[in-house]
Design a protein around this motif. Structure first.
Motif, mmCIF file in Angstrom:
data_model
loop_
_atom_site.group_PDB
_atom_site.id
_atom_site.type_symbol
_atom_site.label_atom_id
_atom_site.label_comp_id
_atom_site.label_asym_id
_atom_site.label_seq_id
_atom_site.Cartn_x
_atom_site.Cartn_y
_atom_site.Cartn_z
ATOM 1 N N ILE A 144 0.856 -1.193 0.000
ATOM 2 C CA ILE A 144 0.000 0.000 0.000
ATOM 3 C C ILE A 144 0.889 1.238 0.000
ATOM 4 C CG2 ILE A 144 -1.864 1.230 1.193
ATOM 5 C CD1 ILE A 144 -2.116 -1.634 2.754
ATOM 6 N N ALA A 145 0.704 2.120 -0.969
ATOM 7 C CA ALA A 145 1.467 3.368 -1.041
ATOM 8 C C ALA A 145 0.503 4.542 -0.978
ATOM 9 C CB ALA A 145 2.284 3.426 -2.331
ATOM 10 N N VAL A 146 0.704 5.411 0.000
ATOM 11 C CA VAL A 146 -0.135 6.603 0.170
ATOM 12 C C VAL A 146 0.716 7.844 -0.073
ATOM 13 C CG1 VAL A 146 -1.525 7.943 1.799
ATOM 14 C CG2 VAL A 146 -1.661 5.440 1.808
ATOM 15 N N THR A 147 0.165 8.790 -0.808
ATOM 16 C CA THR A 147 0.802 10.084 -1.046
ATOM 17 C C THR A 147 -0.104 11.170 -0.500
ATOM 18 O OG1 THR A 147 1.917 9.301 -3.050
ATOM 19 C CG2 THR A 147 1.665 11.689 -2.797
ATOM 20 N N VAL A 148 0.453 12.061 0.313
ATOM 21 C CA VAL A 148 -0.325 13.126 0.947
ATOM 22 C C VAL A 148 0.250 14.484 0.559
ATOM 23 C CG1 VAL A 148 -0.842 14.232 3.170
ATOM 24 C CG2 VAL A 148 -1.202 11.778 2.886
ATOM 25 N N ALA A 149 -0.638 15.407 0.236
ATOM 26 C CA ALA A 149 -0.262 16.804 0.023
ATOM 27 C C ALA A 149 -0.592 17.597 1.273
ATOM 28 C CB ALA A 149 -1.003 17.387 -1.174
ATOM 29 N N GLY A 150 0.302 18.496 1.645
ATOM 30 C CA GLY A 150 0.082 19.356 2.794
ATOM 31 C C GLY A 150 0.470 20.783 2.455
ATOM 32 N N ARG A 151 -0.104 21.726 3.175
ATOM 33 C CA ARG A 151 0.175 23.142 2.894
ATOM 34 C C ARG A 151 0.645 23.840 4.174
ATOM 35 N NH1 ARG A 151 -0.838 26.254 -1.319
ATOM 36 N NH2 ARG A 151 -2.205 24.714 -2.293
ATOM 37 N N ILE A 152 1.694 24.637 4.027
ATOM 38 C CA ILE A 152 2.207 25.433 5.138
ATOM 39 C C ILE A 152 1.308 26.652 5.330
ATOM 40 C CG2 ILE A 152 4.184 26.725 6.015
ATOM 41 C CD1 ILE A 152 4.665 23.721 5.775
ATOM 42 N N ASP A 153 0.912 26.909 6.569
ATOM 43 C CA ASP A 153 0.066 28.067 6.849
ATOM 44 C C ASP A 153 0.792 29.367 6.529
ATOM 45 O OD1 ASP A 153 -2.023 26.512 7.697
ATOM 46 O OD2 ASP A 153 -1.641 26.775 9.843
ATOM 47 N N PRO A 154 0.079 30.383 6.033
ATOM 48 C CA PRO A 154 0.702 31.685 5.777
ATOM 49 C C PRO A 154 1.347 32.244 7.040
ATOM 50 C CG PRO A 154 -1.498 31.593 4.819
ATOM 51 C CD PRO A 154 -1.355 30.368 5.663
ATOM 52 N N GLY A 155 2.498 32.856 6.855
ATOM 53 C CA GLY A 155 3.176 33.484 7.982
ATOM 54 C C GLY A 155 4.098 32.581 8.762
ATOM 55 N N THR A 156 4.125 31.280 8.420
ATOM 56 C CA THR A 156 5.035 30.352 9.093
ATOM 57 C C THR A 156 5.815 29.581 8.038
ATOM 58 O OG1 THR A 156 3.356 28.606 9.184
ATOM 59 C CG2 THR A 156 3.520 30.083 11.090
ATOM 60 N N PRO A 157 7.114 29.404 8.215
ATOM 61 C CA PRO A 157 7.905 28.628 7.257
ATOM 62 C C PRO A 157 7.764 27.137 7.518
ATOM 63 C CG PRO A 157 9.312 29.407 8.997
ATOM 64 C CD PRO A 157 7.938 29.955 9.297
ATOM 65 N N PRO A 158 8.072 26.289 6.530
ATOM 66 C CA PRO A 158 8.144 24.856 6.827
ATOM 67 C C PRO A 158 9.261 24.602 7.823
ATOM 68 C CG PRO A 158 9.074 25.322 4.655
ATOM 69 C CD PRO A 158 8.450 26.597 5.131
ATOM 70 N N VAL A 159 9.031 23.695 8.742
ATOM 71 C CA VAL A 159 10.057 23.378 9.739
ATOM 72 C C VAL A 159 10.923 22.257 9.160
ATOM 73 C CG1 VAL A 159 10.531 22.719 12.108
ATOM 74 C CG2 VAL A 159 8.454 24.016 11.571
ATOM 75 N N LEU A 160 12.198 22.540 8.962
ATOM 76 C CA LEU A 160 13.116 21.597 8.327
ATOM 77 C C LEU A 160 13.906 20.804 9.369
ATOM 78 C CD1 LEU A 160 14.554 23.983 5.577
ATOM 79 C CD2 LEU A 160 12.498 22.548 5.471
ATOM 80 N N ARG A 161 14.568 19.762 8.911
ATOM 81 C CA ARG A 161 15.485 19.020 9.774
ATOM 82 C C ARG A 161 16.800 19.787 9.962
ATOM 83 N NH1 ARG A 161 15.280 12.856 7.245
ATOM 84 N NH2 ARG A 161 13.037 12.497 7.520
ATOM 85 N N SER A 162 17.076 20.722 9.099
ATOM 86 C CA SER A 162 18.408 21.327 9.008
ATOM 87 C C SER A 162 18.575 22.609 9.815
ATOM 88 C CB SER A 162 18.721 21.631 7.539
ATOM 89 O OG SER A 162 17.704 22.443 6.957
ATOM 90 N N GLY A 163 17.588 22.985 10.640
ATOM 91 C CA GLY A 163 17.652 24.271 11.318
ATOM 92 C C GLY A 163 18.257 24.257 12.702
ATOM 93 N N ALA A 164 18.631 23.085 13.235
ATOM 94 C CA ALA A 164 19.162 23.015 14.594
ATOM 95 C C ALA A 164 20.574 23.589 14.654
ATOM 96 C CB ALA A 164 19.173 21.569 15.078
ATOM 97 N N ARG A 165 20.914 24.177 15.804
ATOM 98 C CA ARG A 165 22.229 24.764 16.027
ATOM 99 C C ARG A 165 22.729 24.372 17.417
ATOM 100 N NH1 ARG A 165 21.411 24.981 11.554
ATOM 101 N NH2 ARG A 165 21.367 26.751 10.099
ATOM 102 N N PRO A 166 24.070 24.352 17.628
ATOM 103 C CA PRO A 166 24.594 24.065 18.963
ATOM 104 C C PRO A 166 23.984 25.000 20.008
ATOM 105 C CG PRO A 166 26.372 24.041 17.359
ATOM 106 C CD PRO A 166 25.155 24.543 16.626
ATOM 107 N N GLY A 167 23.604 24.434 21.129
ATOM 108 C CA GLY A 167 22.967 25.199 22.188
ATOM 109 C C GLY A 167 21.455 25.089 22.198
ATOM 110 N N GLU A 222 22.669 15.309 11.333
ATOM 111 C CA GLU A 222 23.384 15.274 10.059
ATOM 112 C C GLU A 222 22.975 16.426 9.150
ATOM 113 O OE1 GLU A 222 22.508 11.405 8.582
ATOM 114 O OE2 GLU A 222 23.752 10.392 10.089
ATOM 115 N N GLU A 223 21.670 16.666 9.056
ATOM 116 C CA GLU A 223 21.201 17.743 8.182
ATOM 117 C C GLU A 223 21.577 19.116 8.735
ATOM 118 O OE1 GLU A 223 19.909 17.411 5.195
ATOM 119 O OE2 GLU A 223 19.996 15.226 5.348
ATOM 120 N N SER A 224 21.707 19.240 10.057
ATOM 121 C CA SER A 224 22.016 20.516 10.697
ATOM 122 C C SER A 224 23.512 20.729 10.902
ATOM 123 C CB SER A 224 21.306 20.619 12.053
ATOM 124 O OG SER A 224 19.901 20.583 11.900
#
Length: 318
Positions: A144-167, A222-224
């Protein structure tokens, strides 16, 4: 039902395959929308509409569920829920789903309709109608393969895996481990919580726990381009009661189950600063540790010493 464990992949393994795929896709003449880089939970396809994101997951009888043991309604629910969990990981609001199935010829019509019912009811609960797909059949186990579309709400960016920083501070939205005792079949994706967390706390990074706390957190690292220190006391406080029950059966520790089992579908949430107590309680956030500059995962114990933590968890093609 992902019950296998893997360490860091060698020349064969899902992580190695994805690393090579990343290099191959970078050579394409046509590149996808830049709002979301390759390697995150969802993909952006249209540069003119970078807030529209897509995700897909394939589940197989014998790997992700066992049709001889599990009801087809629960199978359908899980197939939709794991995709909705990807939406939660990026704070995307699901808008619609497609489903392609290769049904085993051993299924009855009632089986197929129960599968569809589970897909539909899960989607409707989270505002994601099933709008189409494709049906095939064969003499092998059901896929079974499911594909879902989603939309980011206006005024907020997509939250990525790559945004973490030391601290930064690392949290999880609920206790983890031992999902194989039943929670893996009827997960509750944290879609609503993710949208609220995105609006109120502006997380630096998020990922859903599908393959295991340790291996999924390592993907954020790894991404961050950094690492993470987990506090042993706080980690033990985030162990689900199912992990303790399972530990009594397997001989492994409850902490190992919490780190490695997967299919909890809670969110790892990375924040620049600790949230206000009211928000922490409202979202059920449990603290785990801090991001650090040194690459890798580490476990810090009460005396302050720390040791490397191998990011074990579920991995395909391993």
């Amino acid at each position: 039902m992902n019950t296998g464990r893997a360490g860091q992949a060698g020349r064969r393994g899902e992580r190695e395959l994805l690393a090579r795929l990343r290099r191959e896709l970078a050579r394409q003449t046509i590149q996808p929308a830049a709002a979301v880089p390759f390697g995150d939970d969802m993909a952006a396809l249209d540069p003119a509409d970078p807030r529209l994101l897509w995700t897909t997951d394939m589940l197989m009888d014998g790997v992700d569920f066992r049709s001889a043991e599990h009801g087809w309604f629960d199978v359908g629910w899980k197939c939709m829920a794991v995709n909705l969990s990807d939406c939660a990981a990026m704070a995307a609001r699901p808008v619609g789903a497609l489903c392609a199935v290769a049904l085993s010829n051993a299924l009855t019509m009632d089986d197929a309709l129960r599968l569809l019912q589970g897909l539909r009811e899960c989607g409707e609960q989270y505002g994601c109608p099933l709008v189409g797909g494709d049906t095939n059949s064969w003499d092998q186990p059901t896929v079974i393969a499911v594909t879902v579309a989603g939309r980011i709400d206006p005024g907020t960016p997509p939250v990525l895996r790559s945004g973490a920083r030391p601290g930064d501070w690392v949290y999880v939205t609920g206790p983890v481990g031992g999902s194989i005792l039943g929670r893996h079949l009827h997960p509750c994706p944290r879609v609503r919580e993710a949208l609220e967390i995105s609006r109120t706390l502006a997380p630096a990074a998020m990922i859903d726990i599908s393959d295991g706390l340790a291996i999924d957190l390592s993907r954020v690292c790894e991404e961050s381009g950094c690492g993470a220190d987990l506090d042993a006391t706080r980690l033990d406080a985030a162990v689900h009661e199912d992990a303790h029950r399972l530990a009594s059966q397997t001989g492994r520790t409850a902490r190992e189950h919490a780190l490695e089992d997967g299919e909890d579908f809670e969110l790892i949430v990375v924040l620049r600063a600790p949230p206000p107590d009211a928000d922490r309680k409202r979202f059920g956030l449990l603290p785990l540790g801090r991001m650090v500059a040194e690459a890798g995962l580490f476990l810090r114990v009460a005396d302050g010493s720390r040791a490397p933590l191998i990011p074990r968890g579920w991995e395909h093609f391993c």
